[in-house]
Motif scaffolding. Structure first.
Motif, PDB file in Angstrom:
ATOM      1  N   ARG A   9       0.833  -1.206   0.000  1.00 27.06           N
ATOM      2  CA  ARG A   9       0.000   0.000   0.000  1.00 27.06           C
ATOM      3  C   ARG A   9       0.867   1.255   0.000  1.00 27.06           C
ATOM      4  O   ARG A   9       0.546   2.241  -0.671  1.00 27.06           O
ATOM      5  CB  ARG A   9      -0.942  -0.005   1.202  1.00 27.06           C
ATOM      6  CG  ARG A   9      -2.117  -0.931   0.993  1.00 27.06           C
ATOM      7  CD  ARG A   9      -3.194  -0.714   2.042  1.00 27.06           C
ATOM      8  NE  ARG A   9      -4.405  -1.413   1.776  1.00 27.06           N
ATOM      9  CZ  ARG A   9      -4.595  -2.719   1.820  1.00 27.06           C
ATOM     10  NH1 ARG A   9      -3.591  -3.503   2.089  1.00 27.06           N
ATOM     11  NH2 ARG A   9      -5.758  -3.265   1.588  1.00 27.06           N
ATOM     12  N   GLU A  12       2.163   1.680  -3.509  1.00 26.65           N
ATOM     13  CA  GLU A  12       1.110   2.155  -4.399  1.00 26.65           C
ATOM     14  C   GLU A  12       0.817   3.631  -4.169  1.00 26.65           C
ATOM     15  O   GLU A  12       0.573   4.379  -5.121  1.00 26.65           O
ATOM     16  CB  GLU A  12      -0.153   1.310  -4.231  1.00 26.65           C
ATOM     17  CG  GLU A  12      -0.006  -0.069  -4.836  1.00 26.65           C
ATOM     18  CD  GLU A  12      -1.225  -0.954  -4.628  1.00 26.65           C
ATOM     19  OE1 GLU A  12      -2.291  -0.448  -4.218  1.00 26.65           O
ATOM     20  OE2 GLU A  12      -1.110  -2.165  -4.885  1.00 26.65           O
ATOM     21  N   LYS A  16       1.230   6.412  -7.023  1.00 25.71           N
ATOM     22  CA  LYS A  16       0.129   7.301  -7.381  1.00 25.71           C
ATOM     23  C   LYS A  16       0.585   8.759  -7.334  1.00 25.71           C
ATOM     24  O   LYS A  16       0.323   9.531  -8.271  1.00 25.71           O
ATOM     25  CB  LYS A  16      -1.055   7.093  -6.433  1.00 25.71           C
ATOM     26  CG  LYS A  16      -2.222   8.012  -6.724  1.00 25.71           C
ATOM     27  CD  LYS A  16      -3.346   7.834  -5.724  1.00 25.71           C
ATOM     28  CE  LYS A  16      -4.447   8.844  -5.977  1.00 25.71           C
ATOM     29  NZ  LYS A  16      -5.464   8.818  -4.923  1.00 25.71           N
ATOM     30  N   ASP A  28      -8.507   5.026 -11.793  1.00 28.35           N
ATOM     31  CA  ASP A  28      -8.920   4.003 -10.827  1.00 28.35           C
ATOM     32  C   ASP A  28      -7.711   3.489 -10.065  1.00 28.35           C
ATOM     33  O   ASP A  28      -6.595   3.478 -10.584  1.00 28.35           O
ATOM     34  CB  ASP A  28      -9.584   2.815 -11.533  1.00 28.35           C
ATOM     35  CG  ASP A  28     -11.072   3.015 -11.745  1.00 28.35           C
ATOM     36  OD1 ASP A  28     -11.795   3.149 -10.737  1.00 28.35           O
ATOM     37  OD2 ASP A  28     -11.508   3.048 -12.910  1.00 28.35           O
ATOM     38  N   GLU A  29      -7.985   3.058  -8.838  1.00 30.20           N
ATOM     39  CA  GLU A  29      -6.970   2.416  -7.992  1.00 30.20           C
ATOM     40  C   GLU A  29      -7.500   1.048  -7.583  1.00 30.20           C
ATOM     41  O   GLU A  29      -8.671   0.916  -7.228  1.00 30.20           O
ATOM     42  CB  GLU A  29      -6.717   3.220  -6.714  1.00 30.20           C
ATOM     43  CG  GLU A  29      -6.193   4.601  -6.933  1.00 30.20           C
ATOM     44  CD  GLU A  29      -6.059   5.351  -5.616  1.00 30.20           C
ATOM     45  OE1 GLU A  29      -5.310   4.890  -4.723  1.00 30.20           O
ATOM     46  OE2 GLU A  29      -6.721   6.396  -5.474  1.00 30.20           O
ATOM     47  N   ASN A  30      -6.637   0.051  -7.640  1.00 31.46           N
ATOM     48  CA  ASN A  30      -7.001  -1.307  -7.247  1.00 31.46           C
ATOM     49  C   ASN A  30      -8.311  -1.747  -7.905  1.00 31.46           C
ATOM     50  O   ASN A  30      -9.206  -2.285  -7.260  1.00 31.46           O
ATOM     51  CB  ASN A  30      -7.084  -1.427  -5.731  1.00 31.46           C
ATOM     52  CG  ASN A  30      -5.784  -1.042  -5.069  1.00 31.46           C
ATOM     53  OD1 ASN A  30      -5.714  -0.022  -4.393  1.00 31.46           O
ATOM     54  ND2 ASN A  30      -4.732  -1.806  -5.286  1.00 31.46           N
ATOM     55  N   TRP A  31      -8.386  -1.519  -9.206  1.00 32.19           N
ATOM     56  CA  TRP A  31      -9.568  -1.882  -9.970  1.00 32.19           C
ATOM     57  C   TRP A  31      -9.611  -3.396 -10.132  1.00 32.19           C
ATOM     58  O   TRP A  31      -8.615  -4.023 -10.489  1.00 32.19           O
ATOM     59  CB  TRP A  31      -9.544  -1.197 -11.341  1.00 32.19           C
ATOM     60  CG  TRP A  31     -10.797  -1.417 -12.116  1.00 32.19           C
ATOM     61  CD1 TRP A  31     -11.954  -0.704 -12.013  1.00 32.19           C
ATOM     62  CD2 TRP A  31     -11.029  -2.418 -13.101  1.00 32.19           C
ATOM     63  NE1 TRP A  31     -12.897  -1.215 -12.876  1.00 32.19           N
ATOM     64  CE2 TRP A  31     -12.358  -2.266 -13.560  1.00 32.19           C
ATOM     65  CE3 TRP A  31     -10.252  -3.442 -13.640  1.00 32.19           C
ATOM     66  CZ2 TRP A  31     -12.920  -3.090 -14.526  1.00 32.19           C
ATOM     67  CZ3 TRP A  31     -10.810  -4.267 -14.607  1.00 32.19           C
ATOM     68  CH2 TRP A  31     -12.130  -4.081 -15.042  1.00 32.19           C
ATOM     69  N   THR A  32     -10.774  -3.967  -9.847  1.00 28.55           N
ATOM     70  CA  THR A  32     -10.890  -5.424  -9.915  1.00 28.55           C
ATOM     71  C   THR A  32     -11.976  -5.844 -10.894  1.00 28.55           C
ATOM     72  O   THR A  32     -12.968  -5.139 -11.099  1.00 28.55           O
ATOM     73  CB  THR A  32     -11.214  -6.036  -8.538  1.00 28.55           C
ATOM     74  OG1 THR A  32     -12.442  -5.484  -8.057  1.00 28.55           O
ATOM     75  CG2 THR A  32     -10.108  -5.768  -7.544  1.00 28.55           C
ATOM     76  N   GLU A  37      -6.860  -7.867 -10.802  1.00 27.25           N
ATOM     77  CA  GLU A  37      -6.713  -6.537 -10.229  1.00 27.25           C
ATOM     78  C   GLU A  37      -5.632  -5.759 -10.968  1.00 27.25           C
ATOM     79  O   GLU A  37      -4.597  -6.303 -11.339  1.00 27.25           O
ATOM     80  CB  GLU A  37      -6.332  -6.616  -8.750  1.00 27.25           C
ATOM     81  CG  GLU A  37      -6.167  -5.250  -8.129  1.00 27.25           C
ATOM     82  CD  GLU A  37      -5.727  -5.284  -6.671  1.00 27.25           C
ATOM     83  OE1 GLU A  37      -5.852  -4.255  -6.015  1.00 27.25           O
ATOM     84  OE2 GLU A  37      -5.239  -6.335  -6.227  1.00 27.25           O
ATOM     85  N   ASP A  39      -3.402  -2.318 -10.261  1.00 31.30           N
ATOM     86  CA  ASP A  39      -3.065  -1.414  -9.160  1.00 31.30           C
ATOM     87  C   ASP A  39      -3.497   0.018  -9.440  1.00 31.30           C
ATOM     88  O   ASP A  39      -4.193   0.637  -8.639  1.00 31.30           O
ATOM     89  CB  ASP A  39      -1.562  -1.457  -8.863  1.00 31.30           C
ATOM     90  CG  ASP A  39      -1.117  -2.804  -8.342  1.00 31.30           C
ATOM     91  OD1 ASP A  39      -1.928  -3.486  -7.668  1.00 31.30           O
ATOM     92  OD2 ASP A  39       0.041  -3.191  -8.604  1.00 31.30           O
ATOM     93  N   GLU A  52       1.208  -1.641 -13.046  1.00 31.90           N
ATOM     94  CA  GLU A  52       1.469  -2.613 -11.983  1.00 31.90           C
ATOM     95  C   GLU A  52       2.549  -2.028 -11.085  1.00 31.90           C
ATOM     96  O   GLU A  52       3.594  -1.575 -11.567  1.00 31.90           O
ATOM     97  CB  GLU A  52       1.929  -3.947 -12.579  1.00 31.90           C
ATOM     98  CG  GLU A  52       2.300  -4.985 -11.564  1.00 31.90           C
ATOM     99  CD  GLU A  52       1.121  -5.511 -10.755  1.00 31.90           C
ATOM    100  OE1 GLU A  52       1.372  -6.241  -9.779  1.00 31.90           O
ATOM    101  OE2 GLU A  52      -0.053  -5.223 -11.084  1.00 31.90           O
TER     102      GLU A  52
END
Length: 122
Positions: A9, A12, A16, A28-32, A37, A39, A52
């Motif tokens: 985290r 990341e 960012k 987007d962040e941590n898009w699943t 996923e 990052d 990534e």
């Protein structure tokens, strides 16, 4: 929370901030999508960038970016395909890696590798 999750985290967050300071818009962040996923998903100059982030506390087993293997690249590409479909993006895309390497004194080196890979179509 597990120490490696805290480290991830933190990496990341640094990634960012780096992207934002470099003129990227974070979409987007941590898009699943299912178990997939991404990052960070960013946008700059009409290009969507799937990023990534790899964070490590040492490079005895290789640089952080070395851990984005073919399997991970395929998974990122699969997630990207779904994201592009949902967003109806017809323009360019790029896959980047941001590696963050911490030392024992909590200093870090951040490396942004643009166009790090292009997933195989297979």
């Amino acid at each position: 929370m597990a120490q490696h999750l805290d480290l991830g985290r933190k990496g990341e967050s640094l990634a960012k901030a780096h992207l934002e300071n470099s003129g990227y818009e974070i979409l987007d962040e941590n898009w699943t999508h299912g178990k997939l996923e991404v990052d960070l998903i960013a946008y700059k100059n009409k290009v969507i960038i799937f990023t990534e982030v790899k964070t490590r506390t040492g490079n005895g087993f290789g640089e952080p970016e070395d851990f984005v293997d073919r399997r991970k690249q395929r998974l990122l590409a699969e997630a990207a395909d779904e994201y592009l479909y949902l967003m109806n993006h017809q323009g360019e895309v790029r896959f980047d890696i941001i590696s963050v390497l911490f030392d024992q004194k909590n200093n870090f080196v951040l490396k942004h590798i643009e166009d790090a890979f292009w997933p195989d179509a297979t």
